[in-house]
Design a protein around this motif. Structure first.
Motif, PDB file in Angstrom:
ATOM      1  N   ARG A 115       7.248  11.072  -9.269  1.00 34.74           N
ATOM      2  CA  ARG A 115       5.914  11.399  -9.880  1.00 34.74           C
ATOM      3  C   ARG A 115       5.217  12.483  -9.129  1.00 34.74           C
ATOM      4  NH1 ARG A 115       3.361   5.620  -9.437  1.00 34.74           N
ATOM      5  NH2 ARG A 115       2.306   6.958  -8.233  1.00 34.74           N
ATOM      6  N   GLU A 116       4.578  13.229  -9.749  1.00 35.44           N
ATOM      7  CA  GLU A 116       3.697  14.325  -9.128  1.00 35.44           C
ATOM      8  C   GLU A 116       2.261  13.579  -8.505  1.00 35.44           C
ATOM      9  OE1 GLU A 116       4.281  17.397  -8.009  1.00 35.44           O
ATOM     10  OE2 GLU A 116       6.300  17.033  -8.505  1.00 35.44           O
ATOM     11  N   ILE A 117       1.809  13.762  -7.438  1.00 38.61           N
ATOM     12  CA  ILE A 117       0.715  13.276  -6.826  1.00 38.61           C
ATOM     13  C   ILE A 117      -0.470  14.575  -6.443  1.00 38.61           C
ATOM     14  CG2 ILE A 117      -0.285  11.948  -4.891  1.00 38.61           C
ATOM     15  CD1 ILE A 117       1.712  10.554  -6.480  1.00 38.61           C
ATOM     16  N   ASP A 118      -1.653  14.350  -6.987  1.00 42.94           N
ATOM     17  CA  ASP A 118      -2.618  15.050  -6.745  1.00 42.94           C
ATOM     18  C   ASP A 118      -4.095  14.519  -6.873  1.00 42.94           C
ATOM     19  OD1 ASP A 118      -3.922  17.698  -6.255  1.00 42.94           O
ATOM     20  OD2 ASP A 118      -3.873  18.494  -8.261  1.00 42.94           O
ATOM     21  N   LEU A 119      -4.150  14.266  -5.539  1.00 47.13           N
ATOM     22  CA  LEU A 119      -5.443  13.256  -5.595  1.00 47.13           C
ATOM     23  C   LEU A 119      -6.312  13.400  -4.498  1.00 47.13           C
ATOM     24  CD1 LEU A 119      -5.016  10.691  -3.372  1.00 47.13           C
ATOM     25  CD2 LEU A 119      -3.445  10.214  -5.527  1.00 47.13           C
ATOM     26  N   THR A 120      -7.760  12.921  -4.519  1.00 47.24           N
ATOM     27  CA  THR A 120      -8.430  12.927  -3.428  1.00 47.24           C
ATOM     28  C   THR A 120      -8.625  11.717  -2.717  1.00 47.24           C
ATOM     29  OG1 THR A 120      -9.649  14.878  -4.058  1.00 47.24           O
ATOM     30  CG2 THR A 120     -10.804  13.581  -2.298  1.00 47.24           C
ATOM     31  N   MET A 121      -8.230  11.418  -1.450  1.00 46.98           N
ATOM     32  CA  MET A 121      -8.163  10.090  -0.861  1.00 46.98           C
ATOM     33  C   MET A 121      -9.478   9.820   0.081  1.00 46.98           C
ATOM     34  SD  MET A 121      -5.709   8.211   1.597  1.00 46.98           S
ATOM     35  CE  MET A 121      -6.032   9.021   3.096  1.00 46.98           C
ATOM     36  N   ASN A 122     -10.259   8.735  -0.183  1.00 44.20           N
ATOM     37  CA  ASN A 122     -11.266   8.364   0.734  1.00 44.20           C
ATOM     38  C   ASN A 122     -10.641   7.635   1.598  1.00 44.20           C
ATOM     39  OD1 ASN A 122     -13.276  10.219  -0.636  1.00 44.20           O
ATOM     40  ND2 ASN A 122     -13.153   8.665  -2.211  1.00 44.20           N
ATOM     41  N   GLU A 123     -11.180   7.511   3.045  1.00 45.74           N
ATOM     42  CA  GLU A 123     -10.647   6.868   4.223  1.00 45.74           C
ATOM     43  C   GLU A 123     -11.924   6.362   4.982  1.00 45.74           C
ATOM     44  OE1 GLU A 123      -6.878   7.297   6.944  1.00 45.74           O
ATOM     45  OE2 GLU A 123      -8.603   8.649   7.609  1.00 45.74           O
ATOM     46  N   ILE A 138      -9.563  -1.089  13.946  1.00 46.38           N
ATOM     47  CA  ILE A 138      -9.942  -2.830  13.652  1.00 46.38           C
ATOM     48  C   ILE A 138     -10.122  -2.915  12.052  1.00 46.38           C
ATOM     49  CG2 ILE A 138     -10.831  -3.382  15.730  1.00 46.38           C
ATOM     50  CD1 ILE A 138     -13.343  -3.421  14.384  1.00 46.38           C
ATOM     51  N   ARG A 139     -10.437  -1.851  11.290  1.00 51.11           N
ATOM     52  CA  ARG A 139     -10.361  -1.806   9.851  1.00 51.11           C
ATOM     53  C   ARG A 139     -10.106  -0.647   9.400  1.00 51.11           C
ATOM     54  NH1 ARG A 139     -11.631  -6.064  11.438  1.00 51.11           N
ATOM     55  NH2 ARG A 139     -13.211  -7.616  11.200  1.00 51.11           N
ATOM     56  N   ILE A 140      -9.396  -0.445   8.297  1.00 53.13           N
ATOM     57  CA  ILE A 140      -9.095   0.709   7.395  1.00 53.13           C
ATOM     58  C   ILE A 140      -9.595   0.434   5.890  1.00 53.13           C
ATOM     59  CG2 ILE A 140      -7.351   2.315   6.613  1.00 53.13           C
ATOM     60  CD1 ILE A 140      -5.926   1.464   9.305  1.00 53.13           C
ATOM     61  N   HIS A 141      -9.991   1.328   5.267  1.00 56.68           N
ATOM     62  CA  HIS A 141     -10.210   1.082   3.748  1.00 56.68           C
ATOM     63  C   HIS A 141      -9.928   2.428   3.143  1.00 56.68           C
ATOM     64  CE1 HIS A 141     -12.373   1.025  -0.108  1.00 56.68           C
ATOM     65  NE2 HIS A 141     -11.962  -0.129  -0.164  1.00 56.68           N
ATOM     66  N   TRP A 142      -8.674   2.561   2.186  1.00 59.85           N
ATOM     67  CA  TRP A 142      -8.380   3.681   1.460  1.00 59.85           C
ATOM     68  C   TRP A 142      -8.432   3.363   0.240  1.00 59.85           C
ATOM     69  CZ3 TRP A 142      -3.359   2.475   4.670  1.00 59.85           C
ATOM     70  CH2 TRP A 142      -3.447   3.189   5.744  1.00 59.85           C
ATOM     71  N   SER A 143      -9.139   4.457  -0.688  1.00 58.57           N
ATOM     72  CA  SER A 143      -9.391   4.401  -1.853  1.00 58.57           C
ATOM     73  C   SER A 143      -8.988   5.765  -2.454  1.00 58.57           C
ATOM     74  CB  SER A 143     -10.641   3.904  -2.410  1.00 58.57           C
ATOM     75  OG  SER A 143     -11.726   4.892  -1.862  1.00 58.57           O
ATOM     76  N   ASN A 144      -8.799   6.111  -3.656  1.00 56.87           N
ATOM     77  CA  ASN A 144      -8.794   7.403  -4.352  1.00 56.87           C
ATOM     78  C   ASN A 144      -9.074   7.295  -5.646  1.00 56.87           C
ATOM     79  OD1 ASN A 144      -6.434   5.678  -4.883  1.00 56.87           O
ATOM     80  ND2 ASN A 144      -5.038   7.285  -5.278  1.00 56.87           N
TER      81      ASN A 144
END
Length: 144
Positions: A115-123, A138-144
């Motif tokens: 699959r082609e991936i083209d996104l903006t990820m927030n971290e 101690i914490r990681i939160h990933w979203s896109n």
């Protein structure tokens, strides 16, 4: 002279590069080590910079420890990081009383699992500092 400066700068980078979390002086260095370790598939560095009780929020789920992350999503996060390059777009750091919150945005483009991936990820990453262990994530939160 240019060659001397290049050799000198490379030498400085290798001499000053931290070898463990205890030697890291800035919270962003821990995050950069973590992201580089994912790209290079270096699970030892991942385990060095993550707290044993790290919380990782990703894709609507949560992993509640380093052991759980290592057993579940670490391998797939490594594969994804190796296959799909990311470019840092922006980063902010807020630091107080031995805690730092680092917010970053990345552009991620490439192909993964056909699959082609083209996104903006927030971290959002929270790191904690103690005299015994230095900076640890101690914490990681990933979203896109």
């Amino acid at each position: 002279m240019k060659l001397f400066m290049s050799v000198f700068m490379v030498s400085v980078l290798f001499i000053s590069a931290p070898s463990s979390a205890e030697e890291v002086s800035e919270p962003t260095v821990v995050l950069d080590r973590f992201r580089t370790a994912l790209t290079e598939g270096d699970t030892e560095v991942v385990k060095d910079v993550l707290s044993d009780d790290v919380l990782i929020f990703e894709g609507g789920g949560v992993e509640r420890s380093l052991a759980e992350y290592s057993a579940h999503h670490l391998k797939s996060d490594i594969k994804f990081s190796q296959a799909v390059p990311s470019q840092l777009l922006e980063r902010t750091v807020q630091e107080a009383d031995g805690l730092a919150v680092i917010t970053s945005r990345y552009s991620i483009s490439g192909a993964y699992n056909g699959r082609e991936i083209d996104l903006t990820m927030n971290e959002t990453v929270t790191v904690s500092h103690t005299p015994e262990s230095g900076w640890k994530i101690i914490r990681i939160h990933w979203s896109n």
